[in-house]
Design a protein around this motif. Structure first.
Motif, PDB file in Angstrom:
ATOM      1  N   VAL A  90       2.224 -24.210   7.168  1.00 25.64           N
ATOM      2  CA  VAL A  90       0.879 -24.035   7.720  1.00 25.64           C
ATOM      3  C   VAL A  90      -0.077 -23.942   6.539  1.00 25.64           C
ATOM      4  CG1 VAL A  90      -0.616 -22.594   9.136  1.00 25.64           C
ATOM      5  CG2 VAL A  90       1.795 -22.810   9.727  1.00 25.64           C
ATOM      6  N   LEU A  91      -0.959 -24.930   6.426  1.00 20.47           N
ATOM      7  CA  LEU A  91      -1.932 -24.941   5.337  1.00 20.47           C
ATOM      8  C   LEU A  91      -3.214 -24.246   5.764  1.00 20.47           C
ATOM      9  CD1 LEU A  91      -1.415 -28.598   4.081  1.00 20.47           C
ATOM     10  CD2 LEU A  91      -0.474 -26.492   3.122  1.00 20.47           C
ATOM     11  N   ARG A  92      -4.074 -23.947   4.806  1.00 23.41           N
ATOM     12  CA  ARG A  92      -5.353 -23.305   5.117  1.00 23.41           C
ATOM     13  C   ARG A  92      -6.153 -24.218   6.028  1.00 23.41           C
ATOM     14  NH1 ARG A  92      -8.415 -21.099   0.083  1.00 23.41           N
ATOM     15  NH2 ARG A  92      -9.689 -20.357   1.773  1.00 23.41           N
ATOM     16  N   GLN A  93      -6.801 -23.622   7.032  1.00 17.67           N
ATOM     17  CA  GLN A  93      -7.654 -24.329   7.973  1.00 17.67           C
ATOM     18  C   GLN A  93      -8.636 -23.326   8.538  1.00 17.67           C
ATOM     19  OE1 GLN A  93      -4.909 -25.266  11.497  1.00 17.67           O
ATOM     20  NE2 GLN A  93      -3.515 -25.049   9.778  1.00 17.67           N
TER      21      GLN A  93
ATOM     22  N   TYR B 112       0.684 -10.775  17.905  1.00 22.20           N
ATOM     23  CA  TYR B 112      -0.538 -11.133  17.194  1.00 22.20           C
ATOM     24  C   TYR B 112      -0.905 -12.542  17.618  1.00 22.20           C
ATOM     25  CZ  TYR B 112      -3.889 -11.390  13.373  1.00 22.20           C
ATOM     26  OH  TYR B 112      -5.042 -11.493  12.629  1.00 22.20           O
ATOM     27  N   LEU B 113      -2.066 -12.714  18.247  1.00 21.90           N
ATOM     28  CA  LEU B 113      -2.471 -14.005  18.796  1.00 21.90           C
ATOM     29  C   LEU B 113      -3.559 -14.647  17.948  1.00 21.90           C
ATOM     30  CD1 LEU B 113      -2.680 -13.013  22.567  1.00 21.90           C
ATOM     31  CD2 LEU B 113      -0.802 -14.152  21.398  1.00 21.90           C
ATOM     32  N   ALA B 114      -3.395 -15.925  17.674  1.00 25.24           N
ATOM     33  CA  ALA B 114      -4.386 -16.702  16.935  1.00 25.24           C
ATOM     34  C   ALA B 114      -4.557 -18.042  17.632  1.00 25.24           C
ATOM     35  CB  ALA B 114      -3.931 -16.906  15.497  1.00 25.24           C
ATOM     36  N   GLN B 115      -5.750 -18.610  17.516  1.00 29.85           N
ATOM     37  CA  GLN B 115      -6.024 -19.883  18.170  1.00 29.85           C
ATOM     38  C   GLN B 115      -6.012 -21.030  17.162  1.00 29.85           C
ATOM     39  OE1 GLN B 115      -9.744 -19.555  20.183  1.00 29.85           O
ATOM     40  NE2 GLN B 115      -8.982 -18.105  21.684  1.00 29.85           N
ATOM     41  N   ASP B 116      -5.644 -22.201  17.657  1.00 32.24           N
ATOM     42  CA  ASP B 116      -5.769 -23.451  16.916  1.00 32.24           C
ATOM     43  C   ASP B 116      -5.127 -23.449  15.535  1.00 32.24           C
ATOM     44  OD1 ASP B 116      -7.217 -24.449  19.069  1.00 32.24           O
ATOM     45  OD2 ASP B 116      -9.099 -23.735  18.228  1.00 32.24           O
ATOM     46  N   VAL B 117      -3.902 -22.948  15.427  1.00 27.61           N
ATOM     47  CA  VAL B 117      -3.166 -23.024  14.166  1.00 27.61           C
ATOM     48  C   VAL B 117      -2.230 -24.226  14.260  1.00 27.61           C
ATOM     49  CG1 VAL B 117      -1.546 -21.872  12.637  1.00 27.61           C
ATOM     50  CG2 VAL B 117      -3.325 -20.551  13.791  1.00 27.61           C
ATOM     51  N   VAL B 118      -2.378 -25.154  13.332  1.00 32.39           N
ATOM     52  CA  VAL B 118      -1.602 -26.396  13.356  1.00 32.39           C
ATOM     53  C   VAL B 118      -0.680 -26.425  12.146  1.00 32.39           C
ATOM     54  CG1 VAL B 118      -1.755 -28.910  13.318  1.00 32.39           C
ATOM     55  CG2 VAL B 118      -3.516 -27.577  14.483  1.00 32.39           C
ATOM     56  N   SER B 119       0.604 -26.660  12.405  1.00 31.69           N
ATOM     57  CA  SER B 119       1.546 -26.783  11.292  1.00 31.69           C
ATOM     58  C   SER B 119       1.530 -28.219  10.782  1.00 31.69           C
ATOM     59  CB  SER B 119       2.953 -26.377  11.713  1.00 31.69           C
ATOM     60  OG  SER B 119       3.480 -27.307  12.613  1.00 31.69           O
ATOM     61  N   CYS B 120       1.909 -28.377   9.523  1.00 35.29           N
ATOM     62  CA  CYS B 120       1.874 -29.696   8.877  1.00 35.29           C
ATOM     63  C   CYS B 120       3.240 -30.347   8.806  1.00 35.29           C
ATOM     64  CB  CYS B 120       1.310 -29.554   7.465  1.00 35.29           C
ATOM     65  SG  CYS B 120      -0.388 -29.004   7.496  1.00 35.29           S
ATOM     66  N   GLY B 121       4.260 -29.702   9.315  1.00 33.58           N
ATOM     67  CA  GLY B 121       5.580 -30.298   9.306  1.00 33.58           C
ATOM     68  C   GLY B 121       6.681 -29.286   9.079  1.00 33.58           C
ATOM     69  N   ALA B 122       7.879 -29.683   9.419  1.00 31.00           N
ATOM     70  CA  ALA B 122       9.041 -28.802   9.296  1.00 31.00           C
ATOM     71  C   ALA B 122       9.602 -28.852   7.879  1.00 31.00           C
ATOM     72  CB  ALA B 122      10.117 -29.215  10.292  1.00 31.00           C
ATOM     73  N   MET B 123      10.010 -27.714   7.396  1.00 31.04           N
ATOM     74  CA  MET B 123      10.665 -27.611   6.098  1.00 31.04           C
ATOM     75  C   MET B 123      12.175 -27.673   6.348  1.00 31.04           C
ATOM     76  SD  MET B 123       7.905 -27.283   4.438  1.00 31.04           S
ATOM     77  CE  MET B 123       8.385 -26.944   2.787  1.00 31.04           C
ATOM     78  N   ARG B 124      12.955 -27.837   5.299  1.00 24.58           N
ATOM     79  CA  ARG B 124      14.407 -27.874   5.492  1.00 24.58           C
ATOM     80  C   ARG B 124      14.991 -26.469   5.610  1.00 24.58           C
ATOM     81  NH1 ARG B 124      15.291 -30.099  -0.419  1.00 24.58           N
ATOM     82  NH2 ARG B 124      14.942 -28.171  -1.515  1.00 24.58           N
ATOM     83  N   GLU B 125      14.226 -25.453   5.172  1.00 23.84           N
ATOM     84  CA  GLU B 125      14.706 -24.072   5.215  1.00 23.84           C
ATOM     85  C   GLU B 125      14.609 -23.499   6.623  1.00 23.84           C
ATOM     86  OE1 GLU B 125      12.374 -25.096   3.056  1.00 23.84           O
ATOM     87  OE2 GLU B 125      13.462 -25.059   1.161  1.00 23.84           O
TER      88      GLU B 125
ATOM     89  N   ASN C 100      -9.012 -20.934  10.837  1.00 21.45           N
ATOM     90  CA  ASN C 100      -8.707 -19.510  10.968  1.00 21.45           C
ATOM     91  C   ASN C 100      -7.462 -19.086  10.181  1.00 21.45           C
ATOM     92  OD1 ASN C 100      -7.001 -20.879  12.659  1.00 21.45           O
ATOM     93  ND2 ASN C 100      -7.088 -19.408  14.307  1.00 21.45           N
ATOM     94  N   VAL C 101      -6.997 -19.939   9.276  1.00 19.67           N
ATOM     95  CA  VAL C 101      -5.853 -19.608   8.423  1.00 19.67           C
ATOM     96  C   VAL C 101      -6.371 -19.346   7.017  1.00 19.67           C
ATOM     97  CG1 VAL C 101      -3.657 -20.406   7.469  1.00 19.67           C
ATOM     98  CG2 VAL C 101      -4.301 -21.029   9.804  1.00 19.67           C
ATOM     99  N   ARG C 102      -6.195 -18.108   6.550  1.00 17.58           N
ATOM    100  CA  ARG C 102      -6.723 -17.707   5.240  1.00 17.58           C
ATOM    101  C   ARG C 102      -5.807 -18.067   4.090  1.00 17.58           C
ATOM    102  NH1 ARG C 102      -6.848 -12.024   6.855  1.00 17.58           N
ATOM    103  NH2 ARG C 102      -7.604 -12.306   8.944  1.00 17.58           N
ATOM    104  N   VAL C 103      -4.486 -18.060   4.327  1.00 14.36           N
ATOM    105  CA  VAL C 103      -3.498 -18.280   3.275  1.00 14.36           C
ATOM    106  C   VAL C 103      -2.452 -19.283   3.764  1.00 14.36           C
ATOM    107  CG1 VAL C 103      -1.724 -17.158   1.865  1.00 14.36           C
ATOM    108  CG2 VAL C 103      -3.809 -15.914   2.437  1.00 14.36           C
ATOM    109  N   ALA C 104      -2.158 -20.290   2.940  1.00 12.00           N
ATOM    110  CA  ALA C 104      -1.079 -21.225   3.276  1.00 12.00           C
ATOM    111  C   ALA C 104       0.232 -20.446   3.326  1.00 12.00           C
ATOM    112  CB  ALA C 104      -1.001 -22.334   2.234  1.00 12.00           C
TER     113      ALA C 104
END
Length: 79
Positions: A46-49, A20-33, A51-55
């Protein structure tokens, strides 16, 4: 609690074979999990932006998406 999400429900993109390919998805940082599926990748927030519908949480290693739920079943991440 983490639950695996279908990428089509959280990100606008296109399915090609088993990918599944998506463009321009930016993560906000690494979690400890670490990813509960592959146990190798550290989950990324990954927060809403555009093309991201759900955090959600994302594993770059196995490319799976996860939702975080509180004990009562409500989403832990902002909608």
């Amino acid at each position: 609690m983490l639950v695996e999400l279908d990428p089509q429900t959280v990100i606008d993109g296109e399915r090609f074979d088993d990918t599944y390919l998506a463009q321009d998805v930016v993560s906000c940082g690494a979690m400890r999990e670490f990813c509960p599926a592959c146990r190798k990748g550290q989950l990324q927030l990954v927060l809403r932006q555009d093309n991201v519908r759900v955090a959600h949480l994302f594993c770059y290693h196995c490319t799976r998406c996860f939702g975080a739920l509180l004990e009562d079943g409500t989403p832990a991440l902002c909608e």
